[in-house]
Write a protein that holds these residues in place. Structure first.
Motif, PDB file in Angstrom:
ATOM      1  N   PRO A  58      17.133  -6.219   5.236  1.00  0.00           N
ATOM      2  CA  PRO A  58      16.405  -5.553   6.325  1.00  0.00           C
ATOM      3  C   PRO A  58      15.679  -4.283   5.902  1.00  0.00           C
ATOM      4  O   PRO A  58      14.720  -3.880   6.544  1.00  0.00           O
ATOM      5  CB  PRO A  58      17.502  -5.251   7.348  1.00  0.00           C
ATOM      6  N   GLU A  59      16.104  -3.658   4.820  1.00  0.00           N
ATOM      7  CA  GLU A  59      15.485  -2.404   4.403  1.00  0.00           C
ATOM      8  C   GLU A  59      14.062  -2.609   3.891  1.00  0.00           C
ATOM      9  O   GLU A  59      13.193  -1.767   4.101  1.00  0.00           O
ATOM     10  CB  GLU A  59      16.320  -1.725   3.304  1.00  0.00           C
ATOM     11  N   LEU A  60      13.823  -3.725   3.203  1.00  0.00           N
ATOM     12  CA  LEU A  60      12.516  -3.964   2.598  1.00  0.00           C
ATOM     13  C   LEU A  60      11.706  -5.046   3.299  1.00  0.00           C
ATOM     14  O   LEU A  60      10.526  -5.212   3.025  1.00  0.00           O
ATOM     15  CB  LEU A  60      12.701  -4.346   1.119  1.00  0.00           C
ATOM     16  N   ALA A  61      12.328  -5.792   4.194  1.00  0.00           N
ATOM     17  CA  ALA A  61      11.648  -6.919   4.833  1.00  0.00           C
ATOM     18  C   ALA A  61      10.478  -6.468   5.701  1.00  0.00           C
ATOM     19  O   ALA A  61       9.427  -7.120   5.713  1.00  0.00           O
ATOM     20  CB  ALA A  61      12.640  -7.719   5.669  1.00  0.00           C
ATOM     21  N   GLY A  62      10.618  -5.372   6.406  1.00  0.00           N
ATOM     22  CA  GLY A  62       9.566  -4.915   7.312  1.00  0.00           C
ATOM     23  C   GLY A  62       8.271  -4.602   6.597  1.00  0.00           C
ATOM     24  O   GLY A  62       7.193  -5.002   7.035  1.00  0.00           O
ATOM     25  N   VAL A  63       8.360  -3.902   5.481  1.00  0.00           N
ATOM     26  CA  VAL A  63       7.149  -3.551   4.748  1.00  0.00           C
ATOM     27  C   VAL A  63       6.527  -4.795   4.130  1.00  0.00           C
ATOM     28  O   VAL A  63       5.300  -4.929   4.075  1.00  0.00           O
ATOM     29  CB  VAL A  63       7.430  -2.437   3.703  1.00  0.00           C
ATOM     30  N   LEU A  64       7.337  -5.754   3.695  1.00  0.00           N
ATOM     31  CA  LEU A  64       6.796  -6.998   3.150  1.00  0.00           C
ATOM     32  C   LEU A  64       6.058  -7.805   4.215  1.00  0.00           C
ATOM     33  O   LEU A  64       4.963  -8.313   3.973  1.00  0.00           O
ATOM     34  CB  LEU A  64       7.912  -7.852   2.544  1.00  0.00           C
ATOM     35  N   VAL A  65       6.649  -7.915   5.391  1.00  0.00           N
ATOM     36  CA  VAL A  65       6.012  -8.674   6.464  1.00  0.00           C
ATOM     37  C   VAL A  65       4.724  -7.985   6.910  1.00  0.00           C
ATOM     38  O   VAL A  65       3.688  -8.639   7.096  1.00  0.00           O
ATOM     39  CB  VAL A  65       6.979  -8.870   7.651  1.00  0.00           C
ATOM     40  N   ASP A  66       4.755  -6.671   7.041  1.00  0.00           N
ATOM     41  CA  ASP A  66       3.553  -5.948   7.472  1.00  0.00           C
ATOM     42  C   ASP A  66       2.403  -6.111   6.484  1.00  0.00           C
ATOM     43  O   ASP A  66       1.268  -6.361   6.876  1.00  0.00           O
ATOM     44  CB  ASP A  66       3.853  -4.458   7.657  1.00  0.00           C
TER      45      ASP A  66
END
Length: 166
Positions: free
Chosen positions: A93-101
């Motif tokens: 969850p820490e890095l998933a948001g920036v990858l999806v964005d």
């Protein structure tokens, strides 16, 4: 960087980052990292996970009282959604948001930093870390993994099928 079907490098923030060079002349993103991000984007698109911004005519009533929904997705779209979920779970969850964005919604680094109220150039570092984990998840880490894979078969090395079936 290798291309996928339906891939347009002009619309990808990763393609631009993969072309940037550091002070020593090395690329900012390794080829495996850029490929991993593009693979995530392809699965995201095939899984039809992008929110719609216009009227969806396919959501009309099909039969009496029945609307189309997740049950009407093709098998390839369902498989793509499962691959996206597995990739996001592997990244965490820490890095998933920036990858999806950045990879899926194609937002720029500055936009992500502004929306999340992060310091300047922090999205770039978190993206690189996330792409490294994603490349490891996809099995792209190492130069031998980037070559086309050998065709696998159940027969012995000298086995050749016959056309006449005999």
């Amino acid at each position: 960087m290798a291309a996928f079907a339906g891939y347009n490098p002009n619309e990808s923030p990763l393609a631009r980052l993969a072309q940037r060079r550091g002070k020593g002349g090395e690329p900012f993103l390794a080829e495996a990292e850029a490929l991993a991000g593009e693979r995530l984007r392809v699965d995201f698109t095939r899984g039809q996970l992008m929110p719609g911004v216009t009227q969806r005519w396919d959501a009309q009533l099909r039969e009496k009282g029945r609307r189309c929904g997740a049950g009407d997705l093709s098998d390839s779209a369902i498989d793509a959604r499962q691959r996206v979920n597995a990739a996001i779970k592997a990244v965490g969850p820490e890095l998933a948001g920036v990858l999806v964005d950045i990879c899926c919604f194609l937002k720029g680094l500055e936009t992500v930093e502004r929306e999340r109220q992060w310091p300047a150039r922090s999205a770039k570092l978190l993206l690189k870390a996330g792409l490294g984990v994603l490349a490891r998840h996809y099995g792209l880490v190492g130069t031998d993994r980037l070559r086309p894979s050998r065709i696998r078969q159940w027969g012995t090395e000298d086995y050749r099928p016959s056309i006449d079936g005999g």
